[in-house]
Structures are given as C-alpha cells and as structure tokens.
Scaffold this motif. Structure first.
Motif, PDB file in Angstrom:
ATOM      1  N   SER A  28       0.825  -1.208   0.000  1.00  0.00           N
ATOM      2  CA  SER A  28       0.000   0.000   0.000  1.00  0.00           C
ATOM      3  C   SER A  28       0.858   1.257   0.000  1.00  0.00           C
ATOM      4  CB  SER A  28      -0.923   0.016   1.226  1.00  0.00           C
ATOM      5  OG  SER A  28      -1.862  -1.029   1.151  1.00  0.00           O
ATOM      6  N   HIS A  29       1.910   1.239   0.782  1.00  0.00           N
ATOM      7  CA  HIS A  29       2.754   2.432   0.905  1.00  0.00           C
ATOM      8  C   HIS A  29       3.751   2.576  -0.250  1.00  0.00           C
ATOM      9  CE1 HIS A  29       4.392   5.813   3.008  1.00  0.00           C
ATOM     10  NE2 HIS A  29       5.591   5.276   3.086  1.00  0.00           N
ATOM     11  N   TYR A  30       4.424   1.502  -0.611  1.00  0.00           N
ATOM     12  CA  TYR A  30       5.484   1.603  -1.609  1.00  0.00           C
ATOM     13  C   TYR A  30       5.020   1.368  -3.050  1.00  0.00           C
ATOM     14  CZ  TYR A  30       9.133   2.167   1.826  1.00  0.00           C
ATOM     15  OH  TYR A  30       9.924   2.668   2.810  1.00  0.00           O
ATOM     16  N   TYR A  31       4.051   0.520  -3.268  1.00  0.00           N
ATOM     17  CA  TYR A  31       3.601   0.217  -4.624  1.00  0.00           C
ATOM     18  C   TYR A  31       2.455   1.130  -5.050  1.00  0.00           C
ATOM     19  CZ  TYR A  31       6.383  -4.075  -4.757  1.00  0.00           C
ATOM     20  OH  TYR A  31       7.415  -4.977  -4.772  1.00  0.00           O
ATOM     21  N   TYR A  32       1.504   1.345  -4.133  1.00  0.00           N
ATOM     22  CA  TYR A  32       0.321   2.149  -4.468  1.00  0.00           C
ATOM     23  C   TYR A  32       0.460   3.596  -4.025  1.00  0.00           C
ATOM     24  CZ  TYR A  32      -1.361  -2.610  -4.963  1.00  0.00           C
ATOM     25  OH  TYR A  32      -1.491  -3.938  -5.298  1.00  0.00           O
ATOM     26  N   ASP A  33       1.577   3.923  -3.393  1.00  0.00           N
ATOM     27  CA  ASP A  33       1.919   5.284  -2.985  1.00  0.00           C
ATOM     28  C   ASP A  33       0.848   5.929  -2.101  1.00  0.00           C
ATOM     29  OD1 ASP A  33       3.781   7.339  -2.939  1.00  0.00           O
ATOM     30  OD2 ASP A  33       2.829   8.400  -4.614  1.00  0.00           O
ATOM     31  N   LEU A  34       0.246   5.128  -1.223  1.00  0.00           N
ATOM     32  CA  LEU A  34      -0.733   5.669  -0.292  1.00  0.00           C
ATOM     33  C   LEU A  34      -0.007   6.269   0.909  1.00  0.00           C
ATOM     34  CD1 LEU A  34      -3.408   2.826  -0.246  1.00  0.00           C
ATOM     35  CD2 LEU A  34      -3.440   4.946  -1.566  1.00  0.00           C
ATOM     36  N   SER A  35      -0.573   7.333   1.427  1.00  0.00           N
ATOM     37  CA  SER A  35       0.003   7.947   2.626  1.00  0.00           C
ATOM     38  C   SER A  35      -0.298   7.064   3.829  1.00  0.00           C
ATOM     39  CB  SER A  35      -0.588   9.340   2.840  1.00  0.00           C
ATOM     40  OG  SER A  35      -1.944   9.228   3.236  1.00  0.00           O
ATOM     41  N   LEU A  36       0.410   7.317   4.908  1.00  0.00           N
ATOM     42  CA  LEU A  36       0.178   6.550   6.131  1.00  0.00           C
ATOM     43  C   LEU A  36      -1.255   6.737   6.619  1.00  0.00           C
ATOM     44  CD1 LEU A  36       3.535   7.305   7.965  1.00  0.00           C
ATOM     45  CD2 LEU A  36       2.949   5.278   6.626  1.00  0.00           C
ATOM     46  N   SER A  37      -1.772   7.934   6.498  1.00  0.00           N
ATOM     47  CA  SER A  37      -3.153   8.214   6.904  1.00  0.00           C
ATOM     48  C   SER A  37      -4.151   7.459   6.036  1.00  0.00           C
ATOM     49  CB  SER A  37      -3.438   9.710   6.824  1.00  0.00           C
ATOM     50  OG  SER A  37      -2.610  10.412   7.707  1.00  0.00           O
ATOM     51  N   GLU A  38      -3.900   7.419   4.740  1.00  0.00           N
ATOM     52  CA  GLU A  38      -4.795   6.699   3.830  1.00  0.00           C
ATOM     53  C   GLU A  38      -4.817   5.200   4.124  1.00  0.00           C
ATOM     54  OE1 GLU A  38      -4.683   9.271  -0.287  1.00  0.00           O
ATOM     55  OE2 GLU A  38      -2.903   8.098   0.250  1.00  0.00           O
ATOM     56  N   ILE A  39      -3.692   4.673   4.539  1.00  0.00           N
ATOM     57  CA  ILE A  39      -3.617   3.249   4.878  1.00  0.00           C
ATOM     58  C   ILE A  39      -4.323   2.991   6.208  1.00  0.00           C
ATOM     59  CG2 ILE A  39      -2.065   1.349   5.450  1.00  0.00           C
ATOM     60  CD1 ILE A  39       0.038   2.776   3.630  1.00  0.00           C
ATOM     61  N   ALA A  40      -4.159   3.893   7.156  1.00  0.00           N
ATOM     62  CA  ALA A  40      -4.698   3.697   8.504  1.00  0.00           C
ATOM     63  C   ALA A  40      -6.215   3.857   8.559  1.00  0.00           C
ATOM     64  CB  ALA A  40      -4.041   4.691   9.463  1.00  0.00           C
ATOM     65  N   GLU A  41      -6.745   4.790   7.829  1.00  0.00           N
ATOM     66  CA  GLU A  41      -8.151   5.168   7.946  1.00  0.00           C
ATOM     67  C   GLU A  41      -9.154   4.024   7.782  1.00  0.00           C
ATOM     68  OE1 GLU A  41     -10.912   8.069   5.420  1.00  0.00           O
ATOM     69  OE2 GLU A  41      -9.108   9.015   6.219  1.00  0.00           O
ATOM     70  N   PRO A  42      -9.087   3.205   6.735  1.00  0.00           N
ATOM     71  CA  PRO A  42     -10.110   2.161   6.556  1.00  0.00           C
ATOM     72  C   PRO A  42     -10.186   1.161   7.709  1.00  0.00           C
ATOM     73  CG  PRO A  42      -8.799   2.390   4.561  1.00  0.00           C
ATOM     74  CD  PRO A  42      -8.149   3.223   5.625  1.00  0.00           C
ATOM     75  N   ASP A  43      -9.080   0.911   8.368  1.00  0.00           N
ATOM     76  CA  ASP A  43      -9.045  -0.061   9.465  1.00  0.00           C
ATOM     77  C   ASP A  43      -9.281   0.580  10.829  1.00  0.00           C
ATOM     78  OD1 ASP A  43      -8.405  -2.024   7.619  1.00  0.00           O
ATOM     79  OD2 ASP A  43      -6.250  -1.782   7.912  1.00  0.00           O
ATOM     80  N   GLY A  44      -9.423   1.888  10.870  1.00  0.00           N
ATOM     81  CA  GLY A  44      -9.571   2.575  12.144  1.00  0.00           C
ATOM     82  C   GLY A  44      -8.274   2.609  12.928  1.00  0.00           C
ATOM     83  N   ASN A  45      -7.177   2.472  12.217  1.00  0.00           N
ATOM     84  CA  ASN A  45      -5.850   2.502  12.827  1.00  0.00           C
ATOM     85  C   ASN A  45      -5.346   3.934  12.893  1.00  0.00           C
ATOM     86  OD1 ASN A  45      -4.024   0.646  13.926  1.00  0.00           O
ATOM     87  ND2 ASN A  45      -4.046  -0.564  12.056  1.00  0.00           N
ATOM     88  N   ARG A  47      -2.112   6.695  12.161  1.00  0.00           N
ATOM     89  CA  ARG A  47      -0.980   6.902  11.264  1.00  0.00           C
ATOM     90  C   ARG A  47       0.293   6.372  11.909  1.00  0.00           C
ATOM     91  NH1 ARG A  47       2.973  10.233  10.904  1.00  0.00           N
ATOM     92  NH2 ARG A  47       3.741  11.021   8.939  1.00  0.00           N
ATOM     93  N   GLN A  48       0.441   6.603  13.205  1.00  0.00           N
ATOM     94  CA  GLN A  48       1.637   6.162  13.930  1.00  0.00           C
ATOM     95  C   GLN A  48       1.757   4.637  13.931  1.00  0.00           C
ATOM     96  OE1 GLN A  48       4.071   8.047  15.045  1.00  0.00           O
ATOM     97  NE2 GLN A  48       5.240   6.360  15.894  1.00  0.00           N
ATOM     98  N   ASN A  49       0.635   3.933  14.125  1.00  0.00           N
ATOM     99  CA  ASN A  49       0.668   2.466  14.098  1.00  0.00           C
ATOM    100  C   ASN A  49       1.123   1.941  12.735  1.00  0.00           C
ATOM    101  OD1 ASN A  49      -0.166   2.218  16.738  1.00  0.00           O
ATOM    102  ND2 ASN A  49      -2.290   1.794  16.229  1.00  0.00           N
ATOM    103  N   VAL A  50       0.622   2.561  11.688  1.00  0.00           N
ATOM    104  CA  VAL A  50       1.007   2.139  10.337  1.00  0.00           C
ATOM    105  C   VAL A  50       2.490   2.418  10.117  1.00  0.00           C
ATOM    106  CG1 VAL A  50       0.668   2.564   7.868  1.00  0.00           C
ATOM    107  CG2 VAL A  50      -1.310   2.405   9.397  1.00  0.00           C
ATOM    108  N   TYR A  51       2.951   3.590  10.548  1.00  0.00           N
ATOM    109  CA  TYR A  51       4.369   3.934  10.419  1.00  0.00           C
ATOM    110  C   TYR A  51       5.245   2.897  11.118  1.00  0.00           C
ATOM    111  CZ  TYR A  51       8.810   6.237  11.300  1.00  0.00           C
ATOM    112  OH  TYR A  51      10.156   6.507  11.387  1.00  0.00           O
TER     113      TYR A  51
END
Length: 73
Positions: A28-45, A47-51
């Motif tokens: 999600s982060h390296y291939y699809y270039d999603l931000s940490l917030s974009e990755i975290a949001e759908p799961d209710g996570n 940004r820091q946890n994703v980082y």
C-alpha cells in the motif's frame, strides 16, 4: 529514493517470509503510494501504528538480507 528502491527490491525477494498484513501494508505504501493516513483510515488505525508497522517490515527485510545475502549476490 535510492534507499526506498532497495526496500522494494528486498521486498520482492523476501516477501514470502512476511505476514499477509505486513505485505499488504508495504504494498500500500510503496507500490500504491498511499500515505500513512490513507492506509490507517479504513481499518480505524492510527498513522503512527502504520508507520511503526512499516518500519518493522523494513527492519525485517534488513535482517533477512543480513542473514541470507540474496540481494547482494
């Protein structure tokens, strides 16, 4: 940028040693270039946890390379 490319190359080699969730986060982060917030949001996570999770994946990739040295060959 060069360091990021190295992690993508290591991921291609060692992704089978990672969990499904670790692979999903890395892609999600390296291939699809999603931000940490974009990755975290759908799961209710957060940004820091994703980082921290992505940082852990990068650490594991470094560890695998240090042990197996497939990339350096």
């Amino acid at each position: 940028m060069e360091k990021d490319l190295r992690y993508v190359e290591l991921f291609e080699i060692y992704q089978g040693l990672l969990t499904d969730r670790q692979r999903e986060l890395f892609r999600s982060h390296y291939y699809y270039d999603l931000s940490l917030s974009e990755i975290a949001e759908p799961d209710g996570n957060t940004r820091q946890n994703v980082y921290m999770a992505i940082k852990k994946v990068k650490t594991k990739l470094d560890e695998y390379e240090n042990l197996l040295k497939i990339h350096s060959k």
